[in-house]
Motif scaffolding. Structure first.
Motif, mmCIF file in Angstrom:
data_model
loop_
_atom_site.group_PDB
_atom_site.id
_atom_site.type_symbol
_atom_site.label_atom_id
_atom_site.label_comp_id
_atom_site.label_asym_id
_atom_site.label_seq_id
_atom_site.Cartn_x
_atom_site.Cartn_y
_atom_site.Cartn_z
ATOM 1 N N ALA A 1 -27.243 -25.022 -19.220
ATOM 2 C CA ALA A 1 -26.664 -23.846 -19.869
ATOM 3 C C ALA A 1 -26.572 -22.725 -18.842
ATOM 4 C CB ALA A 1 -27.538 -23.412 -21.045
ATOM 5 N N VAL A 2 -25.505 -21.930 -18.918
ATOM 6 C CA VAL A 2 -25.300 -20.869 -17.940
ATOM 7 C C VAL A 2 -25.140 -19.530 -18.658
ATOM 8 C CG1 VAL A 2 -23.847 -20.016 -16.062
ATOM 9 C CG2 VAL A 2 -24.131 -22.478 -16.389
ATOM 10 N N ILE A 3 -25.851 -18.509 -18.154
ATOM 11 C CA ILE A 3 -25.584 -17.132 -18.575
ATOM 12 C C ILE A 3 -24.928 -16.453 -17.382
ATOM 13 C CG2 ILE A 3 -26.561 -14.927 -19.296
ATOM 14 C CD1 ILE A 3 -28.883 -16.417 -20.519
ATOM 15 N N TRP A 4 -23.697 -16.013 -17.539
ATOM 16 C CA TRP A 4 -22.921 -15.454 -16.425
ATOM 17 C C TRP A 4 -22.691 -13.985 -16.720
ATOM 18 C CZ3 TRP A 4 -20.264 -18.435 -12.389
ATOM 19 C CH2 TRP A 4 -19.360 -17.694 -11.627
ATOM 20 N N ILE A 5 -23.360 -13.108 -15.949
ATOM 21 C CA ILE A 5 -23.230 -11.664 -16.155
ATOM 22 C C ILE A 5 -22.074 -11.152 -15.303
ATOM 23 C CG2 ILE A 5 -24.442 -9.463 -15.985
ATOM 24 C CD1 ILE A 5 -27.061 -11.128 -15.914
ATOM 25 N N THR A 6 -21.190 -10.375 -15.886
ATOM 26 C CA THR A 6 -20.040 -9.904 -15.118
ATOM 27 C C THR A 6 -19.489 -8.624 -15.716
ATOM 28 O OG1 THR A 6 -17.864 -10.495 -14.268
ATOM 29 C CG2 THR A 6 -18.398 -11.273 -16.455
ATOM 30 N N HIS A 7 -18.691 -7.890 -14.931
ATOM 31 C CA HIS A 7 -17.974 -6.742 -15.483
ATOM 32 C C HIS A 7 -16.500 -7.100 -15.637
ATOM 33 C CE1 HIS A 7 -17.107 -6.451 -11.204
ATOM 34 N NE2 HIS A 7 -16.012 -5.847 -11.568
ATOM 35 N N ASP A 8 -16.147 -8.327 -15.236
ATOM 36 C CA ASP A 8 -14.751 -8.715 -15.117
ATOM 37 C C ASP A 8 -14.373 -9.700 -16.221
ATOM 38 O OD1 ASP A 8 -12.299 -9.706 -14.402
ATOM 39 O OD2 ASP A 8 -12.753 -9.802 -12.270
ATOM 40 N N LEU A 9 -13.620 -9.216 -17.205
ATOM 41 C CA LEU A 9 -13.232 -10.077 -18.319
ATOM 42 C C LEU A 9 -12.301 -11.204 -17.875
ATOM 43 C CD1 LEU A 9 -12.743 -7.383 -21.069
ATOM 44 C CD2 LEU A 9 -14.046 -9.477 -21.375
ATOM 45 N N GLY A 10 -11.671 -11.029 -16.714
ATOM 46 C CA GLY A 10 -10.769 -12.070 -16.212
ATOM 47 C C GLY A 10 -11.534 -13.299 -15.749
ATOM 48 N N VAL A 11 -12.605 -13.073 -14.988
ATOM 49 C CA VAL A 11 -13.330 -14.177 -14.370
ATOM 50 C C VAL A 11 -13.850 -15.177 -15.404
ATOM 51 C CG1 VAL A 11 -15.414 -14.760 -13.074
ATOM 52 C CG2 VAL A 11 -13.989 -12.876 -12.333
ATOM 53 N N VAL A 12 -14.357 -14.675 -16.535
ATOM 54 C CA VAL A 12 -15.008 -15.576 -17.473
ATOM 55 C C VAL A 12 -14.055 -16.162 -18.529
ATOM 56 C CG1 VAL A 12 -17.334 -14.740 -17.191
ATOM 57 C CG2 VAL A 12 -15.828 -13.577 -18.779
ATOM 58 N N ALA A 13 -12.807 -15.673 -18.545
ATOM 59 C CA ALA A 13 -11.864 -16.161 -19.559
ATOM 60 C C ALA A 13 -11.695 -17.677 -19.488
ATOM 61 C CB ALA A 13 -10.513 -15.462 -19.408
#
Lengths: 336, 348
Positions: A216-228
């Motif tokens: 399982a991965v929790i990916w913290i980001t400010h970029d809504l593009g990267v995680v789409a």
């Protein structure tokens, strides 16, 4: 407070009512204010927010990785493997950190040890957390580097971090995080410091690894593009609280919180050339006091009386879709 | 010290551009910048970082030229050399036909008010010991013929223009948020009514919701003050939004230049194609089906660039000639420039 589905049977990690403060000379900073969420096994969960939203502090608090003092975890439970991580002794916690829960940090230059070889930094974690020894350790290290797409892995084991580029260092970080086959990986802005073509390489590796490994991965980001293209579910944080939580498709197609809408509106998109960007006016929320009203209200177009007097609760607004807002954005009326 | 500038608050005379023919404001020919690498006790020169390698382009009056590239591609250096903040190693740069690279400091000073820069980091580009009013007022003090009261009036005007409260003029930079600080930087840049502003990654250090505010502000000011921008950024989506034409840099070279829609819809250079496909789209439906061109490896060091085409080490379409000869910078269709052997000249 929490939706029924959150306490699902297959949650590997369950955080409830977590609150973290920092006691600074200028006063108390309420970085995390009652955050609850669950991570299912094998799921990819994105946590999106701007600076000061509390996204990193939440994840660091789970493993007590914040500096204490000035930091202080004032409330909450973090259930992992039938135990509350916040109750564990440091020695027990160490077994979890880097073992069953792996970390990838934003800046691979400062999170790798500059005086140790890449090989040593991977094998260190293997020796601490697994039964492997001797050649088996080196073989496993080589296998890991190959897995993250580092060419000529055997030779690379002898390299020092400064001999590698930013993208290669980040691959090494991923290899270290994966070393002990963790159940959970927490990645804190892992591509933010990288150029866009290198970011694309890392995203591609993560996609591949997801299919191969059951982590399982929790990916913290400010970029809504990267995680789409990566995430199964997305949590949006603002002012130290979760303001929206949904399956990835629902969040982008049908955002229910005005802040999420604002964030999506302020990104120009390559596939559609718009006119003026719909910026969110004002500045991010102050976290100097425990919120007594909606933190987003001062910037919100939909704010009405209740928003200024009462903290909105996170509640179900659709299938597996939660939002903390007093306004029903589709129905165009206040929520009861 | 008697640089004469007429009433700064007045509208500057606008060039009558009634025809569609765009007027060239800035013209760059074969601009090159090498930074020497020195070693040993005697600081002998042992090599050079070839930051900018012979770039040529024009910037038209009133347009926004976007300049995109990854870190180390030389885009910021191009902007700095253009404004003579760094001296060019070779080549020429002209502003309204006047050569800048050979100009004396004294002459250059007279031109400075007309060419300004907005910097990336609003934290380090504002003096923490100066109030907002002295930061924004400093260029007026240097270049404008205004008394203290006139300066204060102009500062208040500028602050209102960039969306800050004039009442905050006596505060210090640390009392403002990142987005507000960037507005102060913008106010300083437009204080002397410039014609040309180099925006060097003006939004890279800001939060997503604040980026849109600053970009909207820059667009508003461009319209109101008739500004010409060189907009340097690594954010391809934002450049597509703000620019009229876009240039792509790689390892000190321009590899492609075209009108914005042409560049994004019909990229010719393999690097532009890869860069375009690497940008994530905030839409899971599109992301699920999108095909990415993943480049292998990293951008080579500008101290030791490859021979031939600078992109040959990572290019998916590389041929033998690419490793030997640097491709010529040529116009393939009208207004669409590219430097690549593989791109065939199109007959339209």
């Amino acid at each position: 407070m929490r939706g029924a589905y959150l306490s699902g049977k297959d949650a590997v990690l369950e955080v409830s009512d977590l609150s973290t403060e920092f006691h600074t000379p200028d006063g108390v900073v309420h970085a995390v204010n009652g955050v609850s969420f669950a991570l299912r096994s094998g799921e990819f969960l994105a946590v999106v927010g701007e600076s000061g939203s509390g996204k990193s502090v939440t994840m660091m608090s789970m493993l007590k990785l914040i500096p204490m003092p000035p930091g202080k975890i004032v409330a909450g439970k973090v259930m992992f493997d039938h135990q509350d991580l916040l109750e564990l002794e440091t020695s027990q916690l160490r077994k979890v950190r880097g073992g069953e829960i792996g970390f990838i940090f934003q800046d691979p230059m400062t999170s790798l040890n500059p005086v140790l070889t890449i090989g040593r930094q991977i094998t260190e974690s293997l020796e601490l957390h697994t039964d492997l020894s001797g050649d088996a350790v080196n073989d496993r290290a080589e296998e890991l580097l190959t897995m993250v797409g580092l060419p000529d892995a055997r030779a690379r084991l002898k390299s020092y971090p400064h001999e590698l580029s930013g993208g290669m260092r980040q691959r090494v970080m991923i290899a270290i995080a994966l070393a002990c086959s963790p159940k959970v990986i927490v990645a804190d802005e892992p591509t933010t410091a990288l150029d866009v073509t290198i970011q694309a390489q890392i995203i591609e590796i993560m996609k591949e690894l997801r299919e191969r490994l059951d982590t399982a991965v929790i990916w913290i980001t400010h970029d809504l593009g990267v995680v789409a293209g990566l995430a199964d579910r997305v949590i949006v944080m603002y002012g130290g609280k979760i303001v929206e939580e949904a399956r990835v498709g629902d969040l982008y197609a049908n955002p229910q919180h005005p802040y999420t809408r604002g964030l999506l509106g302020s990104i120009p998109r390559l596939d559609q050339k718009g006119q003026e960007l719909s910026a969110i006016e004002g500045s991010p929320a102050s976290i100097r006091a425990i919120p007594t009203s909606c933190s987003f209200a001062p910037r919100c177009d939909y704010a009405h009386d209740r928003c200024h007097t009462e903290v909105p609760v996170l509640r179900e607004v659709g299938a597996e879709h939660m939002a903390a807002c007093w306004w029903d954005i589709d129905g165009e009326r206040p929520r009861l | 010290m008697t640089t004469e500038v007429s009433e700064t608050a007045d509208q500057k005379p606008k060039a009558s551009s009634s025809s569609d023919q765009a007027e060239v404001l800035v013209s760059v020919k074969n601009l090159t910048k090498h930074f020497p690498i020195r070693k040993g006790v005697f600081r002998r020169e042992v090599g050079a970082v070839k930051a900018v390698e012979g770039v040529s382009f024009d910037i038209h009056k009133g347009e926004t030229l976007g300049l995109v590239g990854e870190s180390g591609s030389g885009k910021s250096t191009t902007g700095r050399v253009l404004l003579q903040l760094d001296h060019a190693t070779a080549g020429s740069a002209t502003f309204e036909g006047q050569e800048l690279t050979t100009m004396s400091e004294r002459e250059l000073r007279k031109l400075r008010p007309r060419m300004q820069m907005i910097f990336q980091d609003p934290h380090s580009s504002l003096n923490p010991r100066m109030t907002v009013s002295s930061i924004v007022g400093e260029p007026l003090k240097e270049h404008a013929d205004l008394d203290a009261a006139g300066r204060q009036k102009r500062v208040e005007e500028l602050l209102t223009l960039v969306g800050l409260q004039p009442a905050h003029a006596n505060r210090y930079p640390h009392e403002f948020s990142g987005g507000q600080r960037q507005r102060i930087g913008v106010a300083r840049a437009i204080a002397m009514n410039p014609d040309f502003v180099v925006c060097d990654e003006p939004i890279a250090a800001l939060d997503v919701s604040i980026q849109a505010q600053v970009v909207n502000l820059l667009e508003k000011l461009q319209e109101e003050l008739d500004l010409t921008y060189l907009f340097i950024s690594h954010d391809l989506s934002m450049v597509r939004h703000i620019a009229d034409r876009v240039a792509v840099m790689y390892l000190g070279h321009f590899v492609e230049l075209a009108a914005v829609d042409e560049l994004y819809d019909n990229p010719l250079h393999p690097y532009t194609q890869a860069l375009n496909s690497a940008v994530p789209v905030p839409d899971p439906v599109i992301e699920a089906t999108r095909k990415r061109i993943i480049l292998e490896g990293d951008i080579p060091s500008p101290a030791n660039p490859p021979s031939g085409c600078p992109f040959n080490t990572r290019c998916p379409q590389v041929e033998d000639r690419c490793r030997e000869v640097n491709p010529e910078w040529r116009e393939v269709t009208e207004g669409h420039w590219v430097a690549c052997h593989v791109v065939e000249p199109k007959t339209q």
